[in-house]
Design a protein around this motif. Structure first.
Motif, PDB file in Angstrom:
ATOM      1  N   LEU A 149     -49.671  -2.411 -32.420  1.00 46.90           N
ATOM      2  CA  LEU A 149     -49.807  -3.614 -33.242  1.00 46.90           C
ATOM      3  C   LEU A 149     -48.663  -4.568 -32.922  1.00 46.90           C
ATOM      4  N   PRO A 150     -48.904  -5.861 -32.935  1.00 46.96           N
ATOM      5  CA  PRO A 150     -47.868  -6.844 -32.567  1.00 46.96           C
ATOM      6  C   PRO A 150     -46.709  -6.837 -33.549  1.00 46.96           C
ATOM      7  N   ILE A 151     -45.541  -7.245 -33.053  1.00 51.77           N
ATOM      8  CA  ILE A 151     -44.362  -7.350 -33.921  1.00 51.77           C
ATOM      9  C   ILE A 151     -43.840  -8.791 -33.966  1.00 51.77           C
ATOM     10  N   ASP A 152     -44.608  -9.714 -33.373  1.00 53.79           N
ATOM     11  CA  ASP A 152     -44.154 -11.115 -33.321  1.00 53.79           C
ATOM     12  C   ASP A 152     -45.044 -12.028 -34.151  1.00 53.79           C
ATOM     13  N   GLN A 153     -45.615 -11.491 -35.240  1.00 58.81           N
ATOM     14  CA  GLN A 153     -46.547 -12.298 -36.036  1.00 58.81           C
ATOM     15  C   GLN A 153     -45.885 -13.543 -36.619  1.00 58.81           C
ATOM     16  N   VAL A 157     -47.092 -17.662 -36.217  1.00 58.22           N
ATOM     17  CA  VAL A 157     -47.611 -18.526 -37.286  1.00 58.22           C
ATOM     18  C   VAL A 157     -46.593 -19.528 -37.832  1.00 58.22           C
ATOM     19  N   SER A 158     -45.319 -19.378 -37.520  1.00 58.80           N
ATOM     20  CA  SER A 158     -44.319 -20.323 -38.016  1.00 58.80           C
ATOM     21  C   SER A 158     -44.442 -21.656 -37.275  1.00 58.80           C
ATOM     22  N   ASP A 176     -40.178 -21.626 -42.906  1.00 64.47           N
ATOM     23  CA  ASP A 176     -41.582 -21.271 -42.680  1.00 64.47           C
ATOM     24  C   ASP A 176     -41.684 -19.974 -41.875  1.00 64.47           C
ATOM     25  N   PHE A 177     -42.017 -18.878 -42.576  1.00 64.49           N
ATOM     26  CA  PHE A 177     -42.267 -17.599 -41.909  1.00 64.49           C
ATOM     27  C   PHE A 177     -43.771 -17.359 -41.741  1.00 64.49           C
ATOM     28  N   GLY A 178     -44.585 -18.342 -42.106  1.00 64.32           N
ATOM     29  CA  GLY A 178     -46.040 -18.221 -42.135  1.00 64.32           C
ATOM     30  C   GLY A 178     -46.511 -18.790 -43.462  1.00 64.32           C
ATOM     31  N   VAL A 196     -39.460 -28.787 -43.838  1.00 61.73           N
ATOM     32  CA  VAL A 196     -39.959 -27.489 -43.390  1.00 61.73           C
ATOM     33  C   VAL A 196     -39.327 -27.170 -42.041  1.00 61.73           C
ATOM     34  N   VAL A 197     -38.747 -25.978 -41.908  1.00 63.19           N
ATOM     35  CA  VAL A 197     -38.062 -25.610 -40.665  1.00 63.19           C
ATOM     36  C   VAL A 197     -38.614 -24.290 -40.132  1.00 63.19           C
TER      37      VAL A 197
END
Length: 363
Positions: A149-153, A157-158, A176-178, A196-197
């Motif tokens: 499974l990915p670890i860069d989600q 999305v950010s 913004d983490f998503g 928003v950063v």
């Protein structure tokens, strides 16, 4: 067109495909909300996941232009009992099938979602694949077991660049983490001047924006996969009032010395009761998370638990004992869900105002 859902434990469900006819692999999770499928499919926190909806009829009020939580859905697939072909709602612009075709997202309908949910509750989240009926099940299972499974989600999305959402009120830097758009909406409705950063923004860069407060958004995946955010938080704690939601809550806990662990099947739905330990009141909340802050790990920190989940007594809220900072695991902006906890945004602005007055009185 017939499709099959294959789980890594060998379980196979056969149903009708809708949306894109591509094959997809992801983590299979379930959401217990009775409404809000449009917000669910567009919530960036579902990045990389195949979402099972336990409510048996999905798509009956269509897809409209207003209820999205992001512009580009990050969900890998949808699993439903029945996908309505003829929605009935005055705002409807697309059927579920039409929208999923447009966004190239595969779905499967007509399977026993109750059985699937029971499997996940018993064994925990599993990897799964939505694929054609002709696909060889043994080959698919082999691929599932070898797929990591990915670890860069969060990176997926950010936002890639900082941008303003102007207002005449207090300056809030929203990391913004998503981020769900509902969070930005609540800040805008209160007149906040929001910047928003991206998730990798440093403490120095944030402080250079002269914020009155810092907001940490929700997001997907394991908080330990975002170490740069933990470093940033250690650099801003105590300097600016802070409010975190969901993944932001978990990152705050890590920055303060607590630990996080993966849950067996997580909390995903719009009917989760949460108790405020100070008032004793229970709020019905919207939730979407697969990780939680470990209760034992909080004892050796300067954090205090403020809220707990009624169902399993997991941590749902924290505050710092020395600094103006608090977080919640659930979603006070709801979307979808009840707005019992919406007042937390007002609490954040009140915290900012009290800190300003304290600074003024010492000047």
């Amino acid at each position: 067109m017939k499709k099959q859902l294959i789980l890594e434990d060998g379980t196979i469900f056969v149903g009708e495909g809708f949306g894109s006819d591509t094959e997809t692999i992801g983590e299979v999770v379930f959401n217990t909300g009775m409404t809000g499928y449009q917000e669910i499919l567009s919530d960036p926190s579902y990045c990389g996941q195949l979402v099972t909806l336990t409510y048996p009829l999905v798509g009956n009020y269509g897809i409209n232009r207003d209820d999205f939580e992001s512009i580009h859905p990050a969900v890998k697939g949808f699993i439903v009992k029945e996908a309505a072909e003829f929605p009935s709602n005055w705002r409807s612009e697309f059927t579920l099938n039409e929208y999923f075709e447009m966004k190239k997202i595969p779905g499967i309908a007509g399977i026993d979602t109750r059985k699937l949910t029971r499997i996940i509750r018993q064994y925990g989240t599993l990897k799964g694949a939505i694929c054609s009926i002709e696909a060889d099940a043994q080959e698919v299972m082999k691929k599932l077991r070898s797929t990591k499974l990915p670890i860069d989600q969060v990176r997926q999305v950010s936002t890639k660049n900082a941008y303003p959402s102007p207002g005449r009120g207090k300056r809030v830097v929203l990391v913004d983490f998503g981020m769900k758009h509902g969070i930005l909406r609540e800040l805008n409705e209160r007149g906040c001047d929001v910047v928003v950063v991206p998730y990798y923004t440093t403490a120095e860069e944030i402080l250079n924006l002269s914020p009155d407060g810092i907001m940490l958004s929700n997001g997907p995946g394991d908080p330990k996969d975002v170490p740069e955010a933990v470093d940033m938080l250690r650099g801003v704690l105590g300097k600016v009032p802070l409010f975190g939601i969901c993944l932001g809550h978990q990152l705050f806990a890590l920055a303060c010395g607590a630990d996080t662990v993966k849950m067996k099947f997580g909390h995903r739905g719009s009917n989760h009761p949460v108790r405020d330990l100070e008032t004793g009141k229970v709020a019905i909340t919207s939730q979407n998370h697969g990780y939680t802050v470990e209760m034992e790990s909080v004892k050796n920190t300067r954090l205090a638990v403020t809220h707990i989940a009624v169902n399993d007594e997991s941590i749902e809220g924290l505050k710092h004992l020395d600094f103006p900072a608090f977080t919640v695991q659930y979603h006070p902006e709801a979307s979808p869900g009840p707005e019992d906890a919406n007042g937390l945004f007002d609490q954040f602005l009140a915290l900012i105002e009290s800190q300003k007055q304290e600074v003024t009185s010492h000047a």
